[in-house]
Design an enzyme around this catalytic site. Structure first.
Site, short mmCIF file in Angstrom:
data_model
loop_
_atom_site.label_atom_id
_atom_site.label_comp_id
_atom_site.label_asym_id
_atom_site.label_seq_id
_atom_site.Cartn_x
_atom_site.Cartn_y
_atom_site.Cartn_z
CB SER A 91 -1.01 -0.15 1.28
OG SER A 91 -0.18 -0.03 2.50
CG ASP A 135 6.68 -3.90 -2.57
OD1 ASP A 135 6.76 -4.88 -2.99
OD2 ASP A 135 6.78 -3.38 -1.51
#
Length: 403
Positions: A91, A135
């Site tokens: 996130s 990521d």
């Protein structure tokens, strides 16, 4: 690394340009406060207070500094997301990448996906997290329907076709871990950095210029199995003290603190070098085995991939020590509920597990995990809807322009 970006989880930013000389950030979730920053002043990131908007500003700052933009375009941004925060589903990195992409577009600049991923990986370090870039890479390089083998130096992505007959299910243990708010993540980075230098020293290499374990392997032109053997030969399993490391590397305590430690790891006194290096090289070997199984498509591919996932979790738990009791409990429940392989995902110390589940067992798996892990606990039961779901590979970051 063979990640994918889930179709059902994303971060969206609605952006309008203006001449206010300010960037205004708002979040659709009322739990998160708004924030405003000047377009012309230096963007300050408070590492000691890692609020959601500082992650967004990391991406803004990265683009500003990369292009040397003195006055950024004014923007009003509203952010909404379906990625559970601090859950190991990237996130924070997704927020940085979202910000980098919209800032680039708003200021009429252009970069390749690879370059943008590299900038955003560096940008997230403004908040104090010394991440490696996976990521951010998958956030931009992901493609619908396929996982990706992500490799670095240089950054590149290769399609990995996942086998038919099984799906991946995400389950959140409901323990949140904000990487930037603790030292856990950076301690592991530091231990790997020290292990790199100790292994280089053991083989007569110039340890001063080496920071990552892969650099030692590259310099030695060694296989991963040979590197695992070197770890066992050159590093002892007992924790190393600062004094022992300084003596081995021929550096002073001051150099140790300034050159090897990060700002939030200065208090550390002992370091598990053997375990961390063994995990990293072992995990790299498992990634390549995972891709090999996917490429060759043997009849038992689902079970073999599951076995690799189980080995990965054991290594994360025992060697890298980045799991937690709740994650271990959840992984155990997932395996008993029909998963062929389950492991933590993300940085660890909380967050999610990912499980490989045969198609015919998905519904019974979801019911069993719900019954054993979520329903007995009121807080978990309340979070179950957004915490337990099937995930499929989706596409990477994109811009939609409304004329």
């Amino acid at each position: 690394m063979c990640p994918w970006k889930g179709q059902s989880n994303s971060i969206l930013a609605a952006v309008s340009l203006n001449n206010s000389g300010k960037i205004t950030l708002a979040n659709a979730n009322p739990l998160y406060t708004d924030f405003t920053v000047s377009c012309s002043e230096d963007i300050a990131i408070d590492r000691d207070n890692p609020k959601w908007y500082y992650y967004f500003l990391c991406g803004v700052k990265g683009i500003k500094e990369n292009f040397g933009i003195a006055n950024l375009a004014g923007m009003s941004c509203v952010v909404e997301g379906t990625i559970p925060p601090s859950s190991g589903l990237s996130s924070s990195s997704a927020l940085v990448c979202c910000a980098g992409l919209v800032t680039m577009e708003a200021n009429q600049k252009s970069l390749s996906k690879v370059a943008l991923a590299e900038i955003c990986a560096k940008s997230e370090r403004y908040i104090g997290t010394e991440g490696g870039g996976m990521d951010q890479s998958i956030s931009f390089l992901a493609e619908r329907g396929t996982a990706k083998l992500i490799e670095f130096q240089p950054l590149r992505a290769t399609d990995v076709k996942l086998p038919d007959g099984a799906v991946f299910v995400i389950s959140n243990c409901c323990v949140e871990m904000n990487k930037a708010a603790s030292a856990h993540f950076n301690i592991r980075v530091v231990e790997c950095r020290i292990a790199t230098k100790m292994l280089a020293q053991a083989r007569g290499l110039d340890s001063g210029r080496m920071l990552k374990l892969v650099q030692v392997q590259t310099e030695l032109k060694a296989s991963l199995q040979e590197m695992l053997a070197l770890v066992d030969e050159a590093l002892h399993p007992e924790p190393y003290s600062r004094e022992e490391i300084c003596k081995a590397l021929g550096i002073t305590p001051e150099q140790f603190s300034t050159e090897l430690l990060s700002a939030n790891t200065q208090q550390e006194t002992h370091f598990k070098l053997h375990q961390r290096a063994r995990h990293v090289y072992g995990e790299a070997a498992r990634v390549l085995q995972f891709k090999s199984v996917c490429d060759s498509e043997p009849a038992e591919s689902v079970q073999r991939l599951g076995d690799l996932m189980n080995q990965s979790h054991a290594s994360c738990r025992d060697l890298y020590e980045c799991s937690c009791p709740e994650l271990d409990q959840l992984v155990d429940i997932c395996l008993k509920s029909g998963s062929v392989g389950s492991r933590l995902t993300g940085a660890g110390w909380g967050g999610c597990a990912v499980s490989m589940v045969p198609d015919e067992k998905v519904e019974s798996f979801l019911q069993a995990v719900s019954k054993a892990y979520y329903r007995p606990d009121p807080r978990r039961a309340e979070m179950e809807k957004q915490s337990l779901f099937v995930s499929k590979p989706g596409g990477g970051a994109a811009i939609f322009i409304e004329e």
